[in-house]
Design a protein around this motif. Structure first.
Motif, short mmCIF file in Angstrom:
data_model
loop_
_atom_site.label_atom_id
_atom_site.label_comp_id
_atom_site.label_asym_id
_atom_site.label_seq_id
_atom_site.Cartn_x
_atom_site.Cartn_y
_atom_site.Cartn_z
N UNK A 181 -0.02 12.16 20.42
CA UNK A 181 -0.94 12.17 19.28
C UNK A 181 -2.16 13.02 19.60
N UNK A 182 -1.97 14.02 20.48
CA UNK A 182 -3.07 14.90 20.87
C UNK A 182 -4.28 14.11 21.33
N UNK A 183 -4.04 13.01 22.02
CA UNK A 183 -5.13 12.21 22.56
C UNK A 183 -5.79 11.30 21.55
N UNK A 184 -5.34 11.36 20.28
CA UNK A 184 -5.93 10.43 19.29
C UNK A 184 -5.45 9.02 19.57
N UNK A 185 -6.23 8.04 19.10
CA UNK A 185 -5.84 6.65 19.32
C UNK A 185 -4.69 6.28 18.41
N UNK A 186 -3.72 5.58 18.95
CA UNK A 186 -2.67 5.02 18.09
C UNK A 186 -2.60 3.51 18.34
N UNK A 187 -2.15 2.80 17.33
CA UNK A 187 -1.90 1.35 17.46
C UNK A 187 -0.51 1.14 16.91
N UNK A 188 0.36 0.52 17.68
CA UNK A 188 1.77 0.49 17.30
C UNK A 188 2.27 -0.96 17.23
N UNK A 189 2.96 -1.27 16.15
CA UNK A 189 3.44 -2.64 15.97
C UNK A 189 4.95 -2.69 16.19
N UNK A 190 5.39 -2.38 17.40
CA UNK A 190 6.82 -2.42 17.72
C UNK A 190 7.04 -3.39 18.88
N UNK A 191 8.17 -4.06 18.84
CA UNK A 191 8.54 -5.02 19.89
C UNK A 191 8.54 -4.35 21.26
N UNK A 193 -11.61 -0.41 16.30
CA UNK A 193 -10.91 0.40 15.30
C UNK A 193 -10.14 1.54 15.95
N UNK A 194 -8.83 1.65 15.69
CA UNK A 194 -7.99 0.87 14.77
C UNK A 194 -7.44 -0.41 15.38
N UNK A 195 -7.80 -0.71 16.61
CA UNK A 195 -7.45 -1.93 17.32
C UNK A 195 -8.43 -1.95 18.49
N UNK A 196 -8.18 -2.79 19.48
CA UNK A 196 -9.09 -2.80 20.64
C UNK A 196 -8.96 -1.45 21.35
N UNK A 197 -10.06 -0.73 21.44
CA UNK A 197 -10.01 0.66 21.93
C UNK A 197 -9.89 0.67 23.46
N UNK A 198 -8.81 1.31 23.93
CA UNK A 198 -8.50 1.29 25.37
C UNK A 198 -8.40 2.71 25.91
N UNK A 199 -8.48 2.81 27.24
CA UNK A 199 -8.10 4.03 27.93
C UNK A 199 -6.57 4.07 28.02
N UNK A 200 -6.04 5.20 28.50
CA UNK A 200 -4.58 5.33 28.62
C UNK A 200 -4.00 4.28 29.57
N UNK A 201 -4.82 3.74 30.47
CA UNK A 201 -4.34 2.71 31.40
C UNK A 201 -4.39 1.32 30.79
N UNK A 226 0.43 -5.28 19.81
CA UNK A 226 0.03 -4.88 18.45
C UNK A 226 -1.48 -4.68 18.31
N UNK A 227 -2.27 -5.34 19.14
CA UNK A 227 -3.73 -5.30 18.97
C UNK A 227 -4.36 -4.09 19.68
N UNK A 228 -3.60 -3.42 20.54
CA UNK A 228 -4.18 -2.36 21.39
C UNK A 228 -4.16 -1.00 20.71
N UNK A 229 -5.24 -0.24 20.87
CA UNK A 229 -5.29 1.15 20.40
C UNK A 229 -5.57 2.01 21.62
#
Ligand code: FAD
Length: 404
Positions: free
Chosen positions: A281-291, A250-258, A272-275
């Motif tokens: 975003x002040x270090x908050x997780x984002x998940x983005x659906x852009x090409x 949540x909100x996608x597969x939770x990753x480090x910045x790398x 699209x699946x990566x968060x």
């Protein structure tokens, strides 16, 4: 012998990762698994050129012949065993990996109400969906689009180009709600100017018909007659197959910045699946659906997969997105969903740029027909400049352009 790299998801992010892995020197086994039976192709034309017949499916193919990879297509992964470093397929087959990339993207969100079995209802995510919808539109049906997000709006624009009667229905008061009120109003004007019947601020109550769709009943009591409806309610990340794997989902597969999955050093993620924690975003997780994010992240994750741990680089690019509707190219950079308000920075005929502002700083910019200006904003937004500072810079920049 080099240890195997496995990529799950044979689309844009997976392909770019595979290319980066090879470029980065991995000469060992590379396996690419995809749930679809197609080799990678690009999705944006599915709601644009392909839908109106200006392109065919073959035109969307992404070049991928020179990878020396084993392709397993039409084969969804059904589970992940992190302890054994193995993917598990439906029939129980296990595929061992040394490093794994998860690039399973997202899928169209289905109608959330009781499931309806009516001919004429469509969603749009893959090339087979797009060809089925195109075939349905060829019969010149009355079209309803449920959901006025970017895919719904593009389908509406394409269908108007084909001369169809189009109604767009959304619970939000404007189309493209992710862009905020003011820009959403501009989108509404655009669609009304092209004779789209907008039914906004009201929900779908039920689909009516006997075997075939005939009409859609709305919560405001009105009824939209339609032979074909596209359910365009956004997308959900394909993480179900990872349930129970131990990865955060949540909100996608939770990753480090790398783009390494948290809790599994040998697993990476892209698209699209990566968060991941975005610096804007002040270090908050984002998940983005852009090409562009999927392409860039695929490359970044692939590079990091073959790099020594100390050489892995965070992915921190400013997100970029575009949508084509009629003769307007809408482009956005930054994180519009974090903006609290918008402020118009440029307006000149059909060209228009608005900033998305949060706490006095610019976190996004959205342009209509401002393609040549967006690179400037993408560069500047990384530092989230104060609004006044950016506005002054824009004014000087535009003055210089006019003078040139
Ligand atoms: P996807 O492209 O979703 O691919 C994921 C792949 O993984 C799929 O092939 C899927 O079948 C496969 N998969 C899923 N689960 C499994 C599993 N368990 N095992 C194996 N394989 C699996 N973006 C823009 O910026 N501009 C646009 O104009 C634009 N237009 C778009 C139009 C349409 C119709 C759509 C659908 C999207 C559009 N996008 C656009 C978004 C963009 O296409 C996506 O962000 C991009 O495709 C994401 O790439 P991805 O590789 O992460 O995932």
């Amino acid at each position: 012998m080099e240890r195997p790299i496995v990529i799950v998801g044979a689309s844009l992010a997976g392909l770019r990762a595979a290319q980066a892995v090879r470029k980065g020197g991995h000469a060992g086994p590379l396996t690419i698994l995809g749930a679809e039976r197609h080799r990678p192709y690009t999705r944006p034309p599915l709601s644009k050129e392909l839908l109106v017949g200006a392109q065919e499916a073959g035109d969307c193919a992404l070049p991928c012949d020179d990878l020396d990879a084993v392709w397993r297509l039409g084969v969804p992964a059904s589970a992940l065993d992190l302890a054994q470093r193995e993917l598990i397929l439906d029939d129980g087959e296990r595929i061992a990996y040394d490093r794994l990339l998860i690039a399973t993207g997202s899928r169209a969100r289905l109608w959330p109400g009781p499931q309806v079995e009516l001919e004429g209802l469509h969603t749009l995510r893959d090339v087979d969906d797009a060809l089925a919808l195109r075939a349905a539109l060829a019969g010149r049906p009355r079209l309803a689009v449920v959901g006025g997000g970017f895919i719904g709006c593009e389908v509406a624009a394409g269908a108007r180009k084909l001369g169809l009667d189009v109604t767009v229905i959304d619970v939000a008061p404007q189309p493209m709600p992710a862009l905020g009120h003011e820009l959403g109003e501009r989108c509404a004007e655009l669609h009304r100017a092209h004779a789209v019947d907008l039914r906004l601020g009201t929900a779908v109550e039920r689909f009516e018909g006997a075997g075939r769709l005939e009409a859609i009943r709305l919560a405001d009591g009105s009824r939209v007659e339609a032979d074909v409806a596209v359910i365009a309610l956004g997308a959900v990340p394909n993480t179900d197959w990872l349930a129970g794997s131990g990865l955060g989902l949540e909100p996608g597969v939770v990753c480090h910045a790398t783009l390494q999955a948290r809790g599994a050093d040998e697993v990476f993620c892209a698209g699209d699946v990566a968060a991941w924690p975005h610096p804007m975003a002040d270090g908050e997780l984002v998940r983005i659906e852009h090409w562009t994010t999927a392409a860039e992240q695929g490359t970044a994750a692939g590079r990091n997969m073959v790099a020594a741990p100390a050489d892995r680089v965070p992915y921190a690019a400013v997100p970029y997105f575009w949508s084509d509707q009629y003769d307007v190219k809408i482009q956005a950079v930054g994180l519009m969903t974090r903006a609290e308000r918008t402020e118009v920075l440029e307006s000149d005929g059909s060209r228009f740029v608005a900033a998305g502002v949060r706490d006095g700083r610019v976190v996004a910019a959205v342009g209509f027909n401002a393609a040549r200006r967006l690179a400037f904003y993408r560069r500047r937004l990384a530092g989230m400049p104060p609004l006044e500072e950016l506005a002054a810079e824009v004014a000087a920049d535009v003055k210089a352009l006019v003078a040139a």
